[in-house]
Design a protein around this motif. Sequence first.
Motif, PDB file in Angstrom:
ATOM      1  N   SER A   1       6.811   2.471 -11.650  1.00 27.18           N
ATOM      2  CA  SER A   1       6.356   1.049 -11.272  1.00 27.18           C
ATOM      3  C   SER A   1       7.587   1.047 -10.131  1.00 27.18           C
ATOM      4  CB  SER A   1       6.685  -0.542 -12.615  1.00 27.18           C
ATOM      5  OG  SER A   1       7.695   0.119 -13.455  1.00 27.18           O
ATOM      6  N   THR A   2       9.326   1.826 -10.199  1.00 30.64           N
ATOM      7  CA  THR A   2      10.854   0.407  -9.557  1.00 30.64           C
ATOM      8  C   THR A   2       9.777   1.691  -8.647  1.00 30.64           C
ATOM      9  OG1 THR A   2      11.769   1.098 -11.385  1.00 30.64           O
ATOM     10  CG2 THR A   2      13.279   1.100  -9.470  1.00 30.64           C
ATOM     11  N   THR A   3       9.960   2.813  -8.425  1.00 29.01           N
ATOM     12  CA  THR A   3       9.201   3.579  -7.219  1.00 29.01           C
ATOM     13  C   THR A   3       8.872   2.683  -6.534  1.00 29.01           C
ATOM     14  OG1 THR A   3       9.537   5.567  -8.247  1.00 29.01           O
ATOM     15  CG2 THR A   3       8.688   5.707  -5.787  1.00 29.01           C
ATOM     16  N   VAL A   4       7.959   1.727  -6.870  1.00 29.75           N
ATOM     17  CA  VAL A   4       6.899   1.261  -5.751  1.00 29.75           C
ATOM     18  C   VAL A   4       7.321  -0.156  -5.070  1.00 29.75           C
ATOM     19  CG1 VAL A   4       4.880  -0.517  -6.105  1.00 29.75           C
ATOM     20  CG2 VAL A   4       4.590   2.575  -7.437  1.00 29.75           C
ATOM     21  N   VAL A   5       8.176  -0.872  -6.141  1.00 27.39           N
ATOM     22  CA  VAL A   5       9.123  -1.355  -5.840  1.00 27.39           C
ATOM     23  C   VAL A   5      10.305  -1.584  -4.857  1.00 27.39           C
ATOM     24  CG1 VAL A   5      10.758  -4.061  -6.234  1.00 27.39           C
ATOM     25  CG2 VAL A   5       8.901  -2.756  -7.568  1.00 27.39           C
ATOM     26  N   VAL A   6      10.704  -0.794  -5.074  1.00 21.87           N
ATOM     27  CA  VAL A   6      11.588   0.117  -3.577  1.00 21.87           C
ATOM     28  C   VAL A   6      11.249   0.637  -2.660  1.00 21.87           C
ATOM     29  CG1 VAL A   6      13.719   2.059  -3.171  1.00 21.87           C
ATOM     30  CG2 VAL A   6      13.419   0.898  -5.871  1.00 21.87           C
ATOM     31  N   VAL A   7      10.258   1.311  -2.316  1.00 21.34           N
ATOM     32  CA  VAL A   7       9.711   1.887  -1.131  1.00 21.34           C
ATOM     33  C   VAL A   7       8.908   0.535  -1.001  1.00 21.34           C
ATOM     34  CG1 VAL A   7       7.377   3.380  -0.281  1.00 21.34           C
ATOM     35  CG2 VAL A   7       9.229   4.337  -2.602  1.00 21.34           C
TER      36      VAL A   7
ATOM     37  N   VAL B   1       1.118  -1.425  -0.001  1.00 17.65           N
ATOM     38  CA  VAL B   1      -0.043  -0.040   0.046  1.00 17.65           C
ATOM     39  C   VAL B   1       1.100   1.062   0.113  1.00 17.65           C
ATOM     40  CG1 VAL B   1      -1.809   1.343   1.221  1.00 17.65           C
ATOM     41  CG2 VAL B   1      -1.626  -1.336   1.334  1.00 17.65           C
ATOM     42  N   VAL B   2       2.065   0.916   0.824  1.00 15.18           N
ATOM     43  CA  VAL B   2       2.564   2.955   0.824  1.00 15.18           C
ATOM     44  C   VAL B   2       3.220   2.600  -0.423  1.00 15.18           C
ATOM     45  CG1 VAL B   2       4.846   3.357   1.808  1.00 15.18           C
ATOM     46  CG2 VAL B   2       2.413   2.319   3.276  1.00 15.18           C
ATOM     47  N   GLY B   3       4.181   1.790  -0.667  1.00 11.20           N
ATOM     48  CA  GLY B   3       4.345   1.513  -2.076  1.00 11.20           C
ATOM     49  C   GLY B   3       4.118   2.262  -3.743  1.00 11.20           C
ATOM     50  N   LEU B   4       2.673   1.201  -3.286  1.00 13.79           N
ATOM     51  CA  LEU B   4       1.645   2.316  -4.534  1.00 13.79           C
ATOM     52  C   LEU B   4       1.775   3.886  -4.567  1.00 13.79           C
ATOM     53  CD1 LEU B   4      -0.285   1.243  -6.492  1.00 13.79           C
ATOM     54  CD2 LEU B   4      -2.049   1.229  -5.126  1.00 13.79           C
ATOM     55  N   ALA B   5       0.903   3.909  -2.868  1.00 16.95           N
ATOM     56  CA  ALA B   5       1.103   5.245  -2.742  1.00 16.95           C
ATOM     57  C   ALA B   5       2.121   6.224  -3.330  1.00 16.95           C
ATOM     58  CB  ALA B   5       0.897   5.948  -1.042  1.00 16.95           C
TER      59      ALA B   5
END
Length: 642
Positions: free
Chosen positions: A521-527, A442-446
């Motif tokens: 998408s990279t941001t979502v995966v990393v976070v 959820v945090v990654g998606l946000a």
Amino acid sequence: MGEVVQMHFTTVDYVIFVLLLVASAGIGLFYAFSGGRQRTTQEFLMADRSMSCLPVSLSLLATFQSAVAILGAPSEVYTFGTQYWFLGCSYFLGLLIPAHVFIPVFYRLRLSSAYEYLELRFNKTVRICGTVTFIFQMIIYMGVVLYAPALALNAVTGFDLWGAVLAMGLVCTLYTALGGLKAVIWTDVFQTVVMFAGQLAVIVVGASQAGGMAEVWRKAINGSRIAGLDLNPNPLERHTFWTLGVGGVFLMLALYGVNQAQVQRYLSSRTEKEAIMSCYVVFPCQQIVLSLGCLMGLVMFARYGEDSPLDKGYVKTNDQMVLYFVMDVFKDLPGLAGLFVACLFSGALSTISSAFNSLATVTMEDLIKPHFPNMTESKATMLSKGLALAYGLVCLAMAYIASLMGSVLQAAFSIFGMVGGPLLGLFCLGMFFPWANPIGAVVGLAAGLAMAFWIGIGSFVMRMSNTATVPPLNTTALPLFDNMTTTVMTTLLSTTTAKPRPTGVAALYSLSYMWYSAHNSTTVVVVGLIVSLLTGPMKEKELTPGTVFPVLGTLLFFLPERYREKLCCVTPLAQKPKEISTQPYQMAKKDSNGAAYCKEDTVTEDKETESDRAQTEDEDLETSIVLPSCKLTNHTVQETAL
């Protein structure tokens, strides 16, 4: 060439255009009143999982080969040269990865909605977040797709703007709401044929008028429109080999890997093998479509040279230029202009019909069914039809809002990159990283969505302020630079002379729109991974079997078994079916309030009646033991059944 009056349609053109709408509606009505008559949600939303490879692949092609691309690609090539063709390089990976990673996972879990996967892998909250994000993305995109061709048509031929929008919107809503996914797929097949015919007609007639294909090519080379391999690694350059060939892969994955409209096509296939085959068949078709778009741009260049209708003031935007060119080429050939417009509207119809159907599916499966598990089949089907109808009307409202937006190709791609990227990241996080947990998801998606809108809106504002302060820097001044960027040296020269290289936040805003998907998408995966590790990663035994693709286990094959177990890399998909315990499936079945209920093979499911459902405890227990294995060897079970 003298002063050109606004060109008009002949009666024949109008007849061809109307025939397209009538044929599309006819296919919809045929499926509404034949076969199972769309009485079950399984038939209405999933085409009874009975589609063969060819219609599915043509439908996959048509879904995102919209009018936006038919208008956008030729004007892109006309203005900036053939660099855009390198997008074709991204299709290899962009279709191979869905075929061998996403399809097996989704198909074996017997889902109806891609977002069901998120609940099986994480929890209900993540599923709802994914669903809402997708609905938002598709509603915006539909508006652009419906409005763009109507606007260009109106500007060039005086064809009534809102008349065209309403005709398309209503016909499309009609056949989607009545005929279900079967109608959508078969109209897509018909519309794909019309699209090919329209584009081919323009290229053949246009090239012969310009003196043959060899002459077109010669003029394109002289006008430096044939771009070489631009290996400039700068991600701020709008189109280079890297932005198109690598950034494009992420855009393709967001479209063909996890977008509900496409996942629904795969899941409607008879067998997993046919679903994978349809991915392979799309590949050459995609290349042909891309090449046709580029050829059309070159034929336009051969006709007008540097002296574009845009400069002469005959048309106001790049998107209208293609239609102007078509009307110009076909001015003495009645009927052919109508064919091209039919081709254009086929693109739009195929895209929005898929959108309506996929939106109705996710709303039904993810937002309504979990709360009303006991809803009767007939009521659920009626509701699905009502939803398809409602989304049709929402789309018309969005078309009105789209009339307030800027350049079409970039707007649509940007929206897809902005919202599609984070969704792709969310699925990748769940599928490839076993220790990612729901909080991380959820945090990654946000974080991904926040980053997407920050860059998207920031770059839009920056472009607006730049155009306000520097009026001469329009598209007519830049192409000369852009075409010469065949070597890194001239690229560096052009960037230093044309505009100073942006720094800091400005550089982030100048990111090529083709990189949006990859970046977000990279941001979502990393976070997501960082948050998961901080809040306690998921354990191997907490995972629902079959929801993780064994990519890490394969990559880390050299590690001893116990380390791989520690890293959670011995994933369920890699295990033999009989070794899998039945426990998590029964939990998933209870947790999801009947929504993610492990579906049996459709062969039995369709024949199941109300009385059969009241089975004895023993039988129930038996199916729950058989199911996990049937999930993993699903395609074989189905093939033998068929």
